[in-house]
Design a protein around this motif. Sequence first.
Motif, PDB file in Angstrom:
ATOM      1  N   LEU A 307      26.662   6.357 -20.244  1.00  0.00           N
ATOM      2  CA  LEU A 307      25.459   7.207 -20.243  1.00  0.00           C
ATOM      3  C   LEU A 307      25.402   8.032 -18.958  1.00  0.00           C
ATOM      4  N   PHE A 308      25.729   7.400 -17.832  1.00  0.00           N
ATOM      5  CA  PHE A 308      25.730   8.110 -16.549  1.00  0.00           C
ATOM      6  C   PHE A 308      26.766   9.227 -16.555  1.00  0.00           C
ATOM      7  N   LEU A 309      27.976   8.911 -17.028  1.00  0.00           N
ATOM      8  CA  LEU A 309      29.041   9.915 -17.050  1.00  0.00           C
ATOM      9  C   LEU A 309      28.711  11.055 -18.007  1.00  0.00           C
ATOM     10  N   GLN A 310      28.009  10.723 -19.092  1.00  0.00           N
ATOM     11  CA  GLN A 310      27.562  11.770 -20.017  1.00  0.00           C
ATOM     12  C   GLN A 310      26.580  12.698 -19.309  1.00  0.00           C
ATOM     13  N   SER A 311      25.663  12.126 -18.516  1.00  0.00           N
ATOM     14  CA  SER A 311      24.679  12.962 -17.803  1.00  0.00           C
ATOM     15  C   SER A 311      25.381  13.843 -16.762  1.00  0.00           C
ATOM     16  N   VAL A 312      26.422  13.313 -16.124  1.00  0.00           N
ATOM     17  CA  VAL A 312      27.190  14.109 -15.152  1.00  0.00           C
ATOM     18  C   VAL A 312      27.883  15.267 -15.865  1.00  0.00           C
ATOM     19  N   PHE A 313      28.471  14.971 -17.037  1.00  0.00           N
ATOM     20  CA  PHE A 313      29.126  16.027 -17.828  1.00  0.00           C
ATOM     21  C   PHE A 313      28.099  17.093 -18.210  1.00  0.00           C
ATOM     22  N   ASP A 314      26.956  16.662 -18.723  1.00  0.00           N
ATOM     23  CA  ASP A 314      25.925  17.600 -19.191  1.00  0.00           C
ATOM     24  C   ASP A 314      25.452  18.522 -18.075  1.00  0.00           C
ATOM     25  N   LYS A 315      25.306  17.967 -16.875  1.00  0.00           N
ATOM     26  CA  LYS A 315      24.745  18.796 -15.802  1.00  0.00           C
ATOM     27  C   LYS A 315      25.751  19.830 -15.291  1.00  0.00           C
ATOM     28  N   HIS A 316      27.038  19.630 -15.602  1.00  0.00           N
ATOM     29  CA  HIS A 316      28.053  20.595 -15.155  1.00  0.00           C
ATOM     30  C   HIS A 316      28.584  21.484 -16.283  1.00  0.00           C
TER      31      HIS A 316
END
Length: 619
Positions: A307-316
């Motif tokens: 979930l954290f890595l997904q949020s990092v992907f989404d923000k970039h």
Amino acid sequence: MRKDVRILLVGEPKVGKTSLIMSLVSEEFPDEVPLRAEEITIPADVTPERVPTHIVDYSEAEQSDEQLYQEISKANVICIVYSVNNKKSIEKVTSHWIPLINDRTDKDSRVPLILVGNKSDLVEHSSMETILPIMNQYQDIETCVECSAKNLKNISELFYYAQKAVLHPTGPLYCPEEKELKPSCIKALTRIFKVSDLDNDGVLNDNELNFFQRTCFNTPLAPQALEDVKNVVRRNMTDGVKDNGLTLKGFLFLHTLFIQRGRHETTWTVLRRFGYDDDLELTQEYLFPMIKIPPDCTTELNHNAYLFLQSVFDKHDKDRDCALSPEEVKDLFKVFPYMPWGPDVNNTVCTNDQGWITYQGYLSQWTLTTYLDVQRSLEYLGYLGYSIIYEQESQAAAITVTRNKRIDLQKKQTQRSVFRCNVLGARGSGKSGFLQAFLGRNLQRQRRIREDHKSFYAISTTYVYGQEKYLLLHEVMPDFDFLSEADLACDVVCLVYDINSPRSFEYCAKVYKQYFIDSKTPCVVIAAKSDLHEVRQHYSLSPHEFCRKHKLHPPQPFTCNTTEAPNKDIYTRLTTMAMYPHMAQADLKNSTFWLRASVGATVFAVLGFAMYRALLKQR
């Protein structure tokens, strides 16, 4: 932060060093003063910073030069005491004490100095006019305090400043001559800003500022306090606040202001919360938290980590195309001290038609790193601020250590999500093509891959009975004389031979007989380049006869020389064998086993893609 603080008092005889220590301890001026006070330790619970503090006296009458040098080398901070009514003792600060201390300390790790003007009760004037030029001349001087051991003026403050000079030094943060933050401090605070900018829009909005405040200081800011902070920035610079949020320039300005006003402990609290040490480097404890991995266990990311890595992907993923362009990848890794992914990563995971890493490919690469090198994965998560954003003790909370593989075999079931397939075969047998085909690349696309960008790994997802699993393919270099434990340790083995090369199968047969004939690891023989004419193999048994003799499944025909993306059924079969090794021998002879796995994979791949598209629309 340091576990304790050691303060050394030096200076000319009769300036009051011993009196200062005794006045602090007894809270009254001593009637009789010894030549030197014994070393005292102030417990952590009575110091403002909650750190044990050792105070050490020096006496020229009782100690040798060698003893003085030893004390200087052990000290964390040195107070140079002078008498405000004795000009000679002030002159000795620069003519004797500072040069002596500098000669005895390493240039790159100078000890902070505090100038202490004692006996202020004997004069009506201040010595500051004389002392300020000295402070400006020597960068190591943190501050100057005028005090009186006799009437107890500024005694507590003196030792508080000494403690503060060690625990919250100004030197690494700020350059007083330039009146600006040092480059290493700017670099650290910039990373902190980017980690805290959860939507990556270049400003910290009120929610992000409150989260930052709560993370660092355990208390949110009231709405009016937030406005007051932004108004201070607005009054001092034009581009510090944008869209009612704090820009990076505004964030750096605030920390400059804290330091200039003597509140550098505020900046240090922020830096330490985000993992930095006194040299503004991320600590080893922060980057590499302890994690125990017993033998025969593997490491995987857990649900929160994904979930954290997904949020990092989404923000970039600024253009919302579900892939990271080279610029977006560069932006994502700006919080790293180096670029962790090379061009080989694009040939390890799935990419779009432009060769950019897709969302699935991005998660696959993280899965690969965690499986192969969990310490590196912990380091990377540390740079991204996982433990801070998810409010965990460390990024070790992102890792699942799977149970021993032998228990899986005994119970005939597994909870693991990542399975490793080692791909072996003679040179030129088609191993690289087999790996790239798993990523959906036919021979035509594979020919465009540069030699120096090739990868020995390929990872993607497969579906087995409705469960999404990661299959990690590893191409093992063909060195028959030496295969390491790492080359042999896996969940399933692929033996690849070229049907068009007469000596290709011999390597597979020899490797199987030497390393895998008595192993419980399932093996599959791949008849690669099946679009070409099949020639007779120069081996005592044909591939079909060899497989029949050793109770292996018949050679699986495979080619990546296709118009569209190559068929992926074989990868589902490999994952199925890795998940159910106990069924490999018994049921794999039965074609319905393959059929059930393949049909399940197809159905769930379609469903998975549909759900993925729906998810993207939401995102």
